[in-house]
Enzyme design. Structure first.
Site, mmCIF file in Angstrom:
data_model
loop_
_atom_site.group_PDB
_atom_site.id
_atom_site.type_symbol
_atom_site.label_atom_id
_atom_site.label_comp_id
_atom_site.label_asym_id
_atom_site.label_seq_id
_atom_site.Cartn_x
_atom_site.Cartn_y
_atom_site.Cartn_z
ATOM 1 N N GLU A 1 -14.079 6.181 4.407
ATOM 2 C CA GLU A 1 -13.084 5.267 3.826
ATOM 3 C C GLU A 1 -12.749 4.189 4.864
ATOM 4 O O GLU A 1 -11.584 3.850 5.066
ATOM 5 C CB GLU A 1 -11.833 6.048 3.414
ATOM 6 C CG GLU A 1 -11.217 6.832 4.558
ATOM 7 C CD GLU A 1 -9.964 7.611 4.195
ATOM 8 O OE1 GLU A 1 -9.704 7.852 3.009
ATOM 9 O OE2 GLU A 1 -9.227 7.971 5.138
ATOM 10 N N LYS B 1 -10.683 11.673 11.782
ATOM 11 C CA LYS B 1 -10.197 10.351 12.186
ATOM 12 C C LYS B 1 -10.233 10.297 13.708
ATOM 13 O O LYS B 1 -9.742 11.232 14.362
ATOM 14 C CB LYS B 1 -8.764 10.157 11.696
ATOM 15 C CG LYS B 1 -8.664 10.171 10.189
ATOM 16 C CD LYS B 1 -7.235 10.120 9.714
ATOM 17 C CE LYS B 1 -7.218 9.930 8.210
ATOM 18 N NZ LYS B 1 -5.877 10.073 7.640
ATOM 19 N N GLU C 1 -7.352 15.840 -1.401
ATOM 20 C CA GLU C 1 -7.100 15.722 0.046
ATOM 21 C C GLU C 1 -5.680 16.156 0.404
ATOM 22 O O GLU C 1 -4.704 15.710 -0.209
ATOM 23 C CB GLU C 1 -7.329 14.256 0.440
ATOM 24 C CG GLU C 1 -7.098 13.970 1.910
ATOM 25 C CD GLU C 1 -7.538 12.552 2.296
ATOM 26 O OE1 GLU C 1 -8.279 11.913 1.523
ATOM 27 O OE2 GLU C 1 -7.122 12.091 3.369
ATOM 28 N N LYS D 1 -3.603 7.496 -4.041
ATOM 29 C CA LYS D 1 -2.510 8.073 -3.272
ATOM 30 C C LYS D 1 -1.474 8.598 -4.242
ATOM 31 O O LYS D 1 -0.911 7.821 -5.040
ATOM 32 C CB LYS D 1 -1.882 6.976 -2.399
ATOM 33 C CG LYS D 1 -2.795 6.534 -1.282
ATOM 34 C CD LYS D 1 -2.955 7.669 -0.311
ATOM 35 C CE LYS D 1 -3.492 7.229 1.016
ATOM 36 N NZ LYS D 1 -3.634 8.356 1.933
ATOM 37 N N LYS E 1 -10.112 6.343 -3.812
ATOM 38 C CA LYS E 1 -9.135 7.377 -3.463
ATOM 39 C C LYS E 1 -7.788 6.922 -3.991
ATOM 40 O O LYS E 1 -7.442 5.739 -3.877
ATOM 41 C CB LYS E 1 -9.152 7.507 -1.935
ATOM 42 C CG LYS E 1 -7.965 8.173 -1.294
ATOM 43 C CD LYS E 1 -8.377 8.713 0.064
ATOM 44 C CE LYS E 1 -7.309 8.563 1.110
ATOM 45 N NZ LYS E 1 -7.637 9.242 2.369
ATOM 46 N N ASP F 1 -6.894 16.896 5.949
ATOM 47 C CA ASP F 1 -6.769 15.630 6.687
ATOM 48 C C ASP F 1 -5.758 15.791 7.823
ATOM 49 O O ASP F 1 -6.139 16.083 8.963
ATOM 50 C CB ASP F 1 -6.384 14.493 5.726
ATOM 51 C CG ASP F 1 -6.194 13.173 6.457
ATOM 52 O OD1 ASP F 1 -6.562 13.085 7.643
ATOM 53 O OD2 ASP F 1 -5.671 12.216 5.864
ATOM 54 N N ASP G 1 -5.311 11.807 -2.699
ATOM 55 C CA ASP G 1 -4.715 12.171 -1.411
ATOM 56 C C ASP G 1 -3.227 12.380 -1.636
ATOM 57 O O ASP G 1 -2.503 11.434 -1.958
ATOM 58 C CB ASP G 1 -4.963 11.061 -0.382
ATOM 59 C CG ASP G 1 -4.586 11.504 1.022
ATOM 60 O OD1 ASP G 1 -4.046 12.623 1.174
ATOM 61 O OD2 ASP G 1 -4.832 10.722 1.971
ATOM 62 N N HIS H 1 0.876 -1.174 0.000
ATOM 63 C CA HIS H 1 0.000 0.000 0.000
ATOM 64 C C HIS H 1 0.913 1.224 0.000
ATOM 65 O O HIS H 1 1.601 1.497 0.993
ATOM 66 C CB HIS H 1 -0.893 -0.050 1.258
ATOM 67 C CG HIS H 1 -2.082 0.831 1.190
ATOM 68 N ND1 HIS H 1 -3.113 0.637 0.307
ATOM 69 C CD2 HIS H 1 -2.415 1.953 1.896
ATOM 70 C CE1 HIS H 1 -4.036 1.575 0.468
ATOM 71 N NE2 HIS H 1 -3.622 2.382 1.433
HETATM 72 C C1 MUC Z 1 -4.753 9.125 4.839
HETATM 73 O O1 MUC Z 1 -3.921 10.003 4.760
HETATM 74 O O2 MUC Z 1 -5.883 9.428 4.556
HETATM 75 C C2 MUC Z 1 -6.401 6.562 4.597
HETATM 76 C C3 MUC Z 1 -6.624 5.732 3.552
HETATM 77 C C4 MUC Z 1 -5.391 5.323 3.071
HETATM 78 O O3 MUC Z 1 -5.157 4.584 2.128
HETATM 79 O O4 MUC Z 1 -4.427 5.930 3.798
HETATM 80 C C5 MUC Z 1 -5.005 6.580 4.882
HETATM 81 C C6 MUC Z 1 -4.337 7.776 5.342
HETATM 82 MG MG MG Z 2 -5.302 11.460 3.980
#
Ligand code: MUC
Ligand code: MG
Length: 372
Positions: free
Chosen positions: A322, A268, A219, A165, A163, A244, A193, A18
């Site tokens: 999420e 969170k 994000e 990254k 989402k 976030d 994100d 991941h």
């Molecule tokens: C984040 O920064 O949001 C949430 C989902 C994911 O894949 O990483 C986290 C952290």
């Molecule tokens: Mg995030």
């Protein structure tokens, strides 16, 4: 009376690598807190973070050390009569350590709920929804793999919001990756994100291209230390900007909401410092006209259930959640897995967190990890 508080580090491999801008995860170390009372109740809490110290200032090991060294002796000595009194005590005596505080509060609310025969959602404000929609994060690092993973998720009715990254590659490469996925999944909501990786100038370029390409939500594009730049980006772009990492305790969230530094808050429970703190942030954001998104620290099922109870109380959850953490792990630690169905998660209805932890398995995994 609290009889014992055990803090366990439980490493579980992820189903695939991941990849985030700040780290690559191949396992998740769950930090679990198990509280038992003299009259036979038990409660579970979780304080999981991401990638050791690469995401937040608390690591699994610092959380365990601080709970064992400071939290547990204080709670055993003072014996607070409720979760609320325990949190007041902890906040009076212990600075920071929001993740650790969240785990303790979760376990005590789990006990309180079992004692009162009420789900945690009813103890923290009252649920207004029983089901929440759950996004999935595509983070394999490969565009074609991400697209086929997403199509599989849609076919299985697991997820239809995704989402991505980004932030660890050159901006134009990241943008090409995102837009290829958006074009392959035109009916799906796509969030990116950036995990703080861009400067303000880079964010201006990156967001402009993503906005033109139809991306739905951006994000934490820039550093959590740059509140004024986040506000400038929010004002400049039409595409919603989500805060976030910068959303921390209720006090800091209050100022962010009052200044409208972002269109959406990802809340969170660990980052907020607990369940009631996360509820407060949600209510404040709502009052200030900031939209809400239920975030995850990639917790296992205990933190995920606790988060679901909290998000079930939000007056509006316009950008959904999420809460897919347990689905990223190769092993479950519950007797009955959480109820993921029809693109969402049903919020547990039983007393406390409404889950049954397989404690033999959890203690065995924790022991094996220490022996390694
Ligand atoms: C984040 O920064 O949001 C949430 C989902 C994911 O894949 O990483 C986290 C952290
Ligand atoms: Mg995030």
């Amino acid at each position: 009376m609290i009889r014992s508080i055990n803090t366990l580090l439980v490493p579980i491999p992820t189903i695939r690598a991941h990849k985030l801008a700040c780290t690559v995860m191949n396992e998740q170390v769950l930090v679990l807190v198990h509280i038992q009372t003299e009259d036979g109740y038990e409660g579970w809490g979780e304080a999981t973070t991401i990638g050791g110290l690469s995401y937040a200032e608390e690591s699994p090991h610092s959380i365990k050390t601080n709970i064992d060294t400071y939290f547990t002796p204080l709670l055993l000595k003072e014996q607070p009569a409720s979760a609320a009194k325990a949190m007041q005590l902890l906040n009076d005596h212990i600075n920071g350590n929001r993740f650790a505080k969240c785990a303790i509060e979760t376990a005590l609310l789990d006990i309180e709920g079992k004692r009162l025969n009420l789900p945690v959602s009813e103890l923290v404000g009252g649920r207004v929804r029983d089901r929440i929609e759950v996004a999935w994060t595509l983070a394999s690092g490969n565009t074609a793999t991400d697209i086929s993973e997403a199509k599989r998720m849609i076919a299985q009715k697991r997820h239809r919001i995704f989402k991505l990254k980004i932030g660890s590659n050159p901006i134009l490469d990241d943008v090409a990756h995102v837009l290829a996925i958006k074009q392959a999944l035109p009916d799906c909501r796509i969030t990116v994100d950036v995990n703080q990786a861009w400067t303000e100038l880079e964010a201006m370029q990156g967001i402009s291209l993503l906005q033109t390409g139809g991306v739905d939500l951006i994000e934490q594009p820039i550093s959590m230390r740059n509140k004024s730049a986040l506000k400038r980006l929010t004002e400049h772009f039409d595409v919603p900007i989500m805060a976030d990492e910068i959303v921390q305790d209720p006090q800091n969230a209050f100022h962010l909401a009052a200044d409208h530094c972002a269109d959406v808050f990802a809340v969170k429970i660990n980052q907020a410092g607990g369940l009631k703190a996360a509820c407060l942030i949600g209510q404040m954001a709502h009052l200030a006209g900031v939209e809400l998104y239920g975030g995850t620290m990639l917790e296992g099922p205990i933190g995920t259930a606790a988060s679901a109870h909290v998000f079930s109380t939000y007056p509006s959850l316009r950008f959904d959640t999420e809460l897919f953490g347990p689905l990223l792990l190769t092993e479950d630690i519950l007797v009955q897995p959480l109820d993921y169905q029809n693109f969402g998660l049903n919020v547990p209805t039983g007393p406390g967190l409404g889950i049954e932890v397989d404690s033999d398995k959890v203690y065995r995994y924790a022991k094996q990890a220490v022996a390694k």
